[in-house]
Design an enzyme around this catalytic site. Sequence first.
Site, mmCIF file in Angstrom:
data_model
loop_
_atom_site.group_PDB
_atom_site.id
_atom_site.type_symbol
_atom_site.label_atom_id
_atom_site.label_comp_id
_atom_site.label_asym_id
_atom_site.label_seq_id
_atom_site.Cartn_x
_atom_site.Cartn_y
_atom_site.Cartn_z
ATOM 1 C CD GLU A 2 -3.986 4.102 7.052
ATOM 2 O OE1 GLU A 2 -4.489 3.331 8.280
ATOM 3 O OE2 GLU A 2 -2.414 3.704 7.235
ATOM 4 C CG ASP B 236 -0.952 -0.402 2.407
ATOM 5 O OD1 ASP B 236 1.335 -0.945 2.333
ATOM 6 O OD2 ASP B 236 -1.103 -0.991 3.065
#
Length: 430
Positions: free
Chosen positions: A152, A83
């Site tokens: 997130e 990520d």
Amino acid sequence: MTTPTDLKEALAARVEDAFAEVQALYRRLHQHPELPFQEHKTAARLAEALESLGFEVTRGVGGTGVVALLRNGEGPTVMLRGDMDALPIEEQTGLDFASTRTAETESGTVPVMHACGHDLHSSCLVGAGAVLAELRQRWRGTLMLVCQPAEEVFGGARAMLDDGLYKRFARPDIVLGQHNMPAREGTVGHIAGSAMAAATTLGVTIHGAGGHGSMPAQAIDPVVIAAHVVTRLQSIVAREVPPEETVVVTVGKLHAGTQGNIIPHTAELEINVRGFDNALHARVLESIRRIVRCECEAGRAPRAPEFRVLSQTIALHNDPEAVARVRRAHADHFGEERLFAMPRLNGSEDFPYYGDAEAGGFDGEDIPCVYWFIGATPEARWHETPGEGVAEKMRHLEMPHSPYYAPGQAATLRAGMAALASGALAYLGA
């Protein structure tokens, strides 16, 4: 015949060859963080780095995601995911490459920091790509690297899958990923089976009829209804969840009104739910909706409550056979003394969507996934921290999402590169 010792030496040498450029990339990413789905410059840097290694690179998958393929003959397809998004936190690490960036959001201007180590993850992904590109004579198959946005907010994995990740590129045979954590640098932790929780944040609007604080009988107070909701929600875990299960229900936000003598028209709640069983998780969410509706009816609310799913992800289940296979590869490379047993975490990830047949839009069984953890605490700090083992020491160390969290030690970068590369080689036939 390639022995584990030969492979370890070759892999370690390639990690050292790539290290300086990966460390420089990490520092650039750390200094220039970007919020979820705003990772335009980050994605460009990663795409350029992967193109320079000879990967077929596609930008803009699921918004800002990057997919890179390295085809090397017949064999399995191994997907490595990293990520790349950051958080609205003001950095306090004191690093000479600390972030001073800000970003514009609906709430205004916010500071931005890589406080969860996604810069480390994506840098290690590029590093593993460099290592495996140099070692291609030792493996066969297709290496698929995925630079994912918006972890997130649990949005990036679904966005990439909805954009045809597996239909446009390849359906992997195994999906591998990792996360940094406050454990001793240069170590790797594994857990089989239930590993991380499902999580849903539910937004709720409760409607009332506002009025003057001196005349509550002429109003319908949504604050009172909300207070009853908050209290009643505590009964879900106590009276509806089997005692052997782990579920958390948290009301993290309750906002209503502007001043003390005004009864507001609405009250807003945000409720976070976590648990390790997806079916039970769904039942808990329905219990929340039931309680909110009933309390609104009891409080004479003029309109039905409104519900919004603000973020959501499923529980992470690490395939036991795949974990054992990857752990053997890590033991061969790092040695048993550098491995540790990872405790189950109440934290959550959108990584498990990559293995989910429904989310991935494919028929048949789910794809096996392995998600491990790399230590990011400097050796000296680890030894001076009280407690025995990871679970105890974690209580005394900076955690992800702290403004003081800085996981990008040299040993952690090297371990992250080697863990991804050796994990991939466990399937690519080295």
